[in-house]
Design a protein around this motif. Structure first.
Motif, PDB file in Angstrom:
ATOM      1  N   LEU A   1       0.850  -1.186   0.000  1.00 18.92           N
ATOM      2  CA  LEU A   1       0.000   0.000   0.000  1.00 18.92           C
ATOM      3  C   LEU A   1       0.888   1.239   0.000  1.00 18.92           C
ATOM      4  O   LEU A   1       1.844   1.320   0.772  1.00 18.92           O
ATOM      5  CB  LEU A   1      -0.908   0.024   1.234  1.00 18.92           C
ATOM      6  CG  LEU A   1      -1.849  -1.162   1.442  1.00 18.92           C
ATOM      7  CD1 LEU A   1      -2.626  -1.001   2.747  1.00 18.92           C
ATOM      8  CD2 LEU A   1      -2.806  -1.332   0.267  1.00 18.92           C
ATOM      9  N   ILE A   2       0.551   2.216  -0.850  1.00 20.26           N
ATOM     10  CA  ILE A   2       1.326   3.452  -0.960  1.00 20.26           C
ATOM     11  C   ILE A   2       0.422   4.620  -0.569  1.00 20.26           C
ATOM     12  O   ILE A   2      -0.666   4.798  -1.137  1.00 20.26           O
ATOM     13  CB  ILE A   2       1.864   3.647  -2.382  1.00 20.26           C
ATOM     14  CG1 ILE A   2       2.745   2.452  -2.783  1.00 20.26           C
ATOM     15  CG2 ILE A   2       2.660   4.950  -2.501  1.00 20.26           C
ATOM     16  CD1 ILE A   2       3.195   2.478  -4.241  1.00 20.26           C
ATOM     17  N   PHE A   3       0.873   5.432   0.390  1.00 13.85           N
ATOM     18  CA  PHE A   3       0.125   6.592   0.876  1.00 13.85           C
ATOM     19  C   PHE A   3       0.940   7.850   0.573  1.00 13.85           C
ATOM     20  O   PHE A   3       1.901   8.156   1.275  1.00 13.85           O
ATOM     21  CB  PHE A   3      -0.122   6.482   2.380  1.00 13.85           C
ATOM     22  CG  PHE A   3      -0.937   5.283   2.788  1.00 13.85           C
ATOM     23  CD1 PHE A   3      -2.317   5.349   2.851  1.00 13.85           C
ATOM     24  CD2 PHE A   3      -0.318   4.076   3.096  1.00 13.85           C
ATOM     25  CE1 PHE A   3      -3.074   4.245   3.232  1.00 13.85           C
ATOM     26  CE2 PHE A   3      -1.056   2.969   3.481  1.00 13.85           C
ATOM     27  CZ  PHE A   3      -2.447   3.053   3.543  1.00 13.85           C
ATOM     28  N   PRO A   4       0.562   8.617  -0.459  1.00 15.22           N
ATOM     29  CA  PRO A   4       1.391   9.753  -0.868  1.00 15.22           C
ATOM     30  C   PRO A   4       1.116  11.046  -0.093  1.00 15.22           C
ATOM     31  O   PRO A   4       0.012  11.582  -0.112  1.00 15.22           O
ATOM     32  CB  PRO A   4       1.017   9.926  -2.349  1.00 15.22           C
ATOM     33  CG  PRO A   4      -0.383   9.436  -2.444  1.00 15.22           C
ATOM     34  CD  PRO A   4      -0.523   8.355  -1.412  1.00 15.22           C
TER      35      PRO A   4
ATOM     36  N   LEU B   1      -0.618  -5.042   7.696  1.00 19.37           N
ATOM     37  CA  LEU B   1       0.710  -5.388   8.211  1.00 19.37           C
ATOM     38  C   LEU B   1       0.695  -6.762   8.870  1.00 19.37           C
ATOM     39  O   LEU B   1       1.661  -7.533   8.744  1.00 19.37           O
ATOM     40  CB  LEU B   1       1.172  -4.322   9.204  1.00 19.37           C
ATOM     41  CG  LEU B   1       1.459  -2.937   8.606  1.00 19.37           C
ATOM     42  CD1 LEU B   1       1.654  -1.910   9.711  1.00 19.37           C
ATOM     43  CD2 LEU B   1       2.684  -2.983   7.696  1.00 19.37           C
ATOM     44  N   ALA B   2      -0.404  -7.090   9.557  1.00 22.54           N
ATOM     45  CA  ALA B   2      -0.507  -8.403  10.205  1.00 22.54           C
ATOM     46  C   ALA B   2      -0.516  -9.531   9.184  1.00 22.54           C
ATOM     47  O   ALA B   2      -0.065 -10.648   9.483  1.00 22.54           O
ATOM     48  CB  ALA B   2      -1.768  -8.458  11.067  1.00 22.54           C
TER      49      ALA B   2
ATOM     50  N   ASP C   1       1.569   2.032  15.732  1.00 24.81           N
ATOM     51  CA  ASP C   1       2.666   1.849  16.692  1.00 24.81           C
ATOM     52  C   ASP C   1       3.961   1.410  16.019  1.00 24.81           C
ATOM     53  O   ASP C   1       5.053   1.760  16.473  1.00 24.81           O
ATOM     54  CB  ASP C   1       2.270   0.819  17.752  1.00 24.81           C
ATOM     55  CG  ASP C   1       1.150   1.322  18.662  1.00 24.81           C
ATOM     56  OD1 ASP C   1       0.987   2.563  18.754  1.00 24.81           O
ATOM     57  OD2 ASP C   1       0.439   0.485  19.261  1.00 24.81           O
ATOM     58  N   ALA C   2       3.844   0.638  14.934  1.00 18.38           N
ATOM     59  CA  ALA C   2       5.038   0.119  14.258  1.00 18.38           C
ATOM     60  C   ALA C   2       5.665   1.132  13.306  1.00 18.38           C
ATOM     61  O   ALA C   2       6.606   0.793  12.583  1.00 18.38           O
ATOM     62  CB  ALA C   2       4.674  -1.151  13.491  1.00 18.38           C
ATOM     63  N   TRP C   3       5.166   2.367  13.270  1.00 20.01           N
ATOM     64  CA  TRP C   3       5.646   3.371  12.311  1.00 20.01           C
ATOM     65  C   TRP C   3       7.130   3.663  12.537  1.00 20.01           C
ATOM     66  O   TRP C   3       7.598   3.703  13.676  1.00 20.01           O
ATOM     67  CB  TRP C   3       4.831   4.647  12.474  1.00 20.01           C
ATOM     68  CG  TRP C   3       4.628   5.401  11.192  1.00 20.01           C
ATOM     69  CD1 TRP C   3       5.185   6.588  10.844  1.00 20.01           C
ATOM     70  CD2 TRP C   3       3.808   5.011  10.091  1.00 20.01           C
ATOM     71  NE1 TRP C   3       4.758   6.973   9.589  1.00 20.01           N
ATOM     72  CE2 TRP C   3       3.911   6.021   9.104  1.00 20.01           C
ATOM     73  CE3 TRP C   3       2.995   3.912   9.836  1.00 20.01           C
ATOM     74  CZ2 TRP C   3       3.234   5.959   7.893  1.00 20.01           C
ATOM     75  CZ3 TRP C   3       2.324   3.842   8.637  1.00 20.01           C
ATOM     76  CH2 TRP C   3       2.443   4.852   7.674  1.00 20.01           C
TER      77      TRP C   3
ATOM     78  N   GLY D   1      10.971  -2.604   9.522  1.00 24.61           N
ATOM     79  CA  GLY D   1      10.244  -3.776   9.051  1.00 24.61           C
ATOM     80  C   GLY D   1       9.715  -3.573   7.648  1.00 24.61           C
ATOM     81  O   GLY D   1      10.467  -3.242   6.714  1.00 24.61           O
ATOM     82  N   ASN D   2       8.422  -3.732   7.501  1.00 24.44           N
ATOM     83  CA  ASN D   2       7.793  -3.630   6.184  1.00 24.44           C
ATOM     84  C   ASN D   2       7.271  -2.230   5.872  1.00 24.44           C
ATOM     85  O   ASN D   2       6.481  -2.066   4.941  1.00 24.44           O
ATOM     86  CB  ASN D   2       6.623  -4.621   6.086  1.00 24.44           C
ATOM     87  CG  ASN D   2       7.106  -6.048   5.890  1.00 24.44           C
ATOM     88  OD1 ASN D   2       8.299  -6.290   5.738  1.00 24.44           O
ATOM     89  ND2 ASN D   2       6.184  -6.985   5.898  1.00 24.44           N
ATOM     90  N   ILE D   3       7.674  -1.244   6.654  1.00 31.84           N
ATOM     91  CA  ILE D   3       7.220   0.126   6.423  1.00 31.84           C
ATOM     92  C   ILE D   3       8.413   1.004   6.069  1.00 31.84           C
ATOM     93  O   ILE D   3       9.404   1.048   6.808  1.00 31.84           O
ATOM     94  CB  ILE D   3       6.517   0.715   7.658  1.00 31.84           C
ATOM     95  CG1 ILE D   3       5.381  -0.196   8.129  1.00 31.84           C
ATOM     96  CG2 ILE D   3       5.988   2.117   7.351  1.00 31.84           C
ATOM     97  CD1 ILE D   3       4.741   0.269   9.434  1.00 31.84           C
TER      98      ILE D   3
END
Length: 654
Positions: free
Chosen positions: A391-394, A411-412, A435-437, A521-523
């Motif tokens: 997912l991309i959030f511009p 994310l889960a 929280d994982a940001w 992680g994945n962010i």
């Protein structure tokens, strides 16, 4: 509820002062031309925005110089020739009727009934008088539509110009006062207008479907997500040479297909002319085919609009051009009809009150991804996000509670996220809600101009020097466990007037403490407004960074090419066990005050790589001639080289 192969949309706005409307109109000759183009769906005006009807109405007013029932003759001819006919009503403009029904007129918040001074066209355009949705016009419009639904051979209705324009007329004022709405609050009055026009659409839908349950319906100007439950299909109105530009269709193409199920088609309406209301324009075949190939490669069907001469002149060169362009597209029907796009990446952007997501940031994001040849959908919260792995959030996508919960679930599932600048903040813009940001928000970026220094895993191929963002961004610090790849670079001072000096020449000074790019992680979070920066100046380095981040978080993309130039477009579709790659090689350009597309571009020895997903590839060929191409399987990709592409190519993988 409705799918079409090829459509035509004819404007027929005719002033009441024209003396010879329909005088030369030969219904049989016209519909023969329509049929010869392969068209199965036609839209024609029942009543235009000038307020004149083109049938024997007992409710409205037939054009004073029209001598026959045009809609009945047209409807009967279309029925005989297998062409579905949708009739046009303007839901907000009806100039001639408003001359005689001033109590139907909208009243602006300034108390004006003549709206010409509030529109760029002034009193030269059709917007001089506007209808109030809550006036007796609403019932009048409904009765005119039912008059046709009950008595004429028509298949559906197209209602136009259904924007939310603020009105404080007596009809609206009374209801707003009852609802406690402040008539001095323009935003509240506009919101009431949106409610009013939606109510009118609901009433039209209910009335028409009571008579004709299978009616074709489309409400132009209403948010797609709000009215799609009433509509038989969607239509994208986009004439790139007349104000829409060439960034509009890509946004709609990637977005609209996420709203429809398999039973609803999407029409891609472009124009044969250079401007709406233009009788003397005839765009090139190349310009038209680019619009329509782009749509077809994204699940949309062709629909060419024109303005028919009120007298009924046949204008055979127009039909010759339509036949030429549709003949080109029809060669590919075997593969393209009912083909679908099924990408693994989604660009997420809210609609924010418009009838589709829009804005410079979004247009730039769509352009960057298409230049990178990324296969993606554009989604809002209206659609599911579950099938996407990235997912991309511009730049400026604030996270509502629903957005936050969806991202946590994503994310889960092991999904990845790219976000930039303010994306990920709570609706008040104070803190990141996940929280994982990778970052902690501290406020707006303190530097102007904003520079960054390439470094780390996403910097390969970038120049080793401070680079400009050409926009602003956010000030953040890395969260616990996050890895910083790049940092901002401080300028010597900020741009701007200090009372003595302009301070417009501002070089970079030293690497700052604030991160530019952080990963956890994945962010991956990019603190700057890279999409707005690309919109402002199109620096290739911002696109390169985005591409490298996507390659890291979503390796092994569905499609790759090492030779396609940035202006070329590539789209993957599938149909049954067949997959296809559409390649478009055209380049719109600015010419003085206009934008034109006149030429096909030739590409030589173009490499295409399509991920096979473990399936055996039996054959690769160029459609429509079925000329086979040699291919090899490497690292899970079917790799082919197309010797020559001129304008458009469809490469089929069986």
């Amino acid at each position: 509820m409705a799918k079409f192969k090829y459509g035509l949309f004819y404007d027929f706005h005719t002033a009441a002062t024209l003396p010879d409307v329909g005088e030369r109109f030969d219904v049989e000759a016209f519909t023969d031309q329509v049929k010869s183009c392969g068209v199965d769906f036609l839209t024609w005006h029942a009543r235009c925005n000038q307020g004149n009807a083109y049938y024997d109405t007992k409710i409205g007013k037939r054009h004073p110089s029209l001598q026959f029932d045009l809609i009945r003759a047209l409807g009967e001819a279309c029925r005989r020739k297998g062409i579905r006919l949708s009739v046009y009503f303007n839901g907000h403009l009806s100039d001639e009727e408003l001359l005689h029904h001033r109590d139907w007129m909208a009243v602006s918040p300034k108390g004006e009934t003549y709206q010409g001074g509030n529109h760029p066209d002034g009193f030269n355009g059709p917007w001089v008088r506007m209808v109030c949705y809550n006036s007796p016009f609403r019932e009048h419009l409904k009765k005119m539509a039912l008059e046709l639904a009950e008595n004429y051979p028509v298949d559906g209705f197209f209602f136009d110009c259904l924007g939310a324009f603020p009105c404080i007329c007596e009809h609206c004022a009374k209801e707003m006062i009852e609802k406690g709405i402040d008539l001095n609050d323009t935003d509240a009055v506009t919101a009431f207008s949106a409610f009013s026009v939606h109510r009118m659409c609901e009433e039209l839908n209910a009335a028409i479907r009571k008579v004709k349950p299978d009616a074709l319906l489309f409400f132009n100007g209403r948010p797609f997500e709000e009215v799609i439950h009433m509509e038989s299909h969607l239509e994208c109105e986009c004439l790139p040479t007349a104000g829409w530009g060439y960034e509009y269709l890509p946004v709609c193409a990637h977005y609209m297909r996420t709203l429809t199920g398999s039973d609803k088609g999407i029409l891609n309406m472009t124009g044969r002319f250079n401007n709406w209301g233009d009788f003397g324009g005839l765009r090139t075949a190349e310009g038209l085919e680019y619009d329509l190939f782009y749509g077809a490669a994204n699940g949309m069907r062709p629909d060419i609009g024109g303005h028919y001469h009120p007298r009924g002149d046949l204008d055979l060169p127009v039909f010759d051009r339509i036949r030429e362009v549709y003949g080109t597209l029809q060669q590919y029907d075997e593969w393209v009809l009912d083909a679908v796009n099924d990408p693994e990446i989604a660009l997420v952007y809210p609609r924010r009150g418009a009838y589709h997501p829009s804005g410079d940031t979004l247009s730039a994001a769509v352009r960057m991804l298409t230049e990178l040849k990324v296969q993606f959908d554009l989604v809002t919260e209206f659609s599911s996000w579950e099938k996407y792995r990235l997912l991309i959030f511009p730049d400026d996508v604030l996270f509502t509670e629903e957005y936050a919960e969806r991202v946590k679930a994503h994310l889960a599932r092991g999904g990845s996220v790219i976000a930039s600048s303010r994306s990920g903040l709570d609706p008040e813009g104070k803190r990141f809600v996940i929280d994982a940001w990778p970052a902690v928000y501290e406020g707006p970026a303190p530097y102007d101009p904003l520079y960054f220094q390439p470094a780390g895993e996403f910097s390969s191929g970038l120049p080793d020097m401070p680079l400009s963002v050409y926009a602003s961004g956010s000030k953040v610090r890395p969260a616990e466990g996050a890895e910083v790849s790049m940092y901002y670079v401080k300028p010597y001072f900020n741009r701007g007037w200090d009372g003595l000096r302009s301070n417009c020449y501002v070089p970079p000074r030293e690497i700052a403490e604030e991160p530019f790019l952080v990963r956890k992680g994945n962010i991956v979070y990019i603190a700057a407004e890279i999409f707005k920066g690309y919109c402002n100046r199109a620096p290739v380095q911002l696109r390169q960074i985005l591409g490298k981040v996507i390659d890291t978080l979503a390796p092994n993309p569905k499609f790759r090419s090492g030779t396609l130039p940035s202006f070329a477009r590539a789209f993957v579709q599938k149909k049954g066990t067949t997959e296809m790659v559409h390649v478009l090689a055209y380049c719109p350009e600015k010419r003085c005050n206009a934008i034109a597309l006149e030429d096909r571009i030739t590409l030589v020895d173009t490499e295409l790589r399509l991920r096979t997903d473990g399936r055996e590839v039996h054959k690769v060929f160029l459609a429509p001639e079925r000329r086979e191409l040699p291919f090899e399987i490497r690292d899970g990709y079917c790799c082919v080289k197309v010797p020559r592409i001129t304008g458009y190519a469809l490469v089929v993988f069986e």
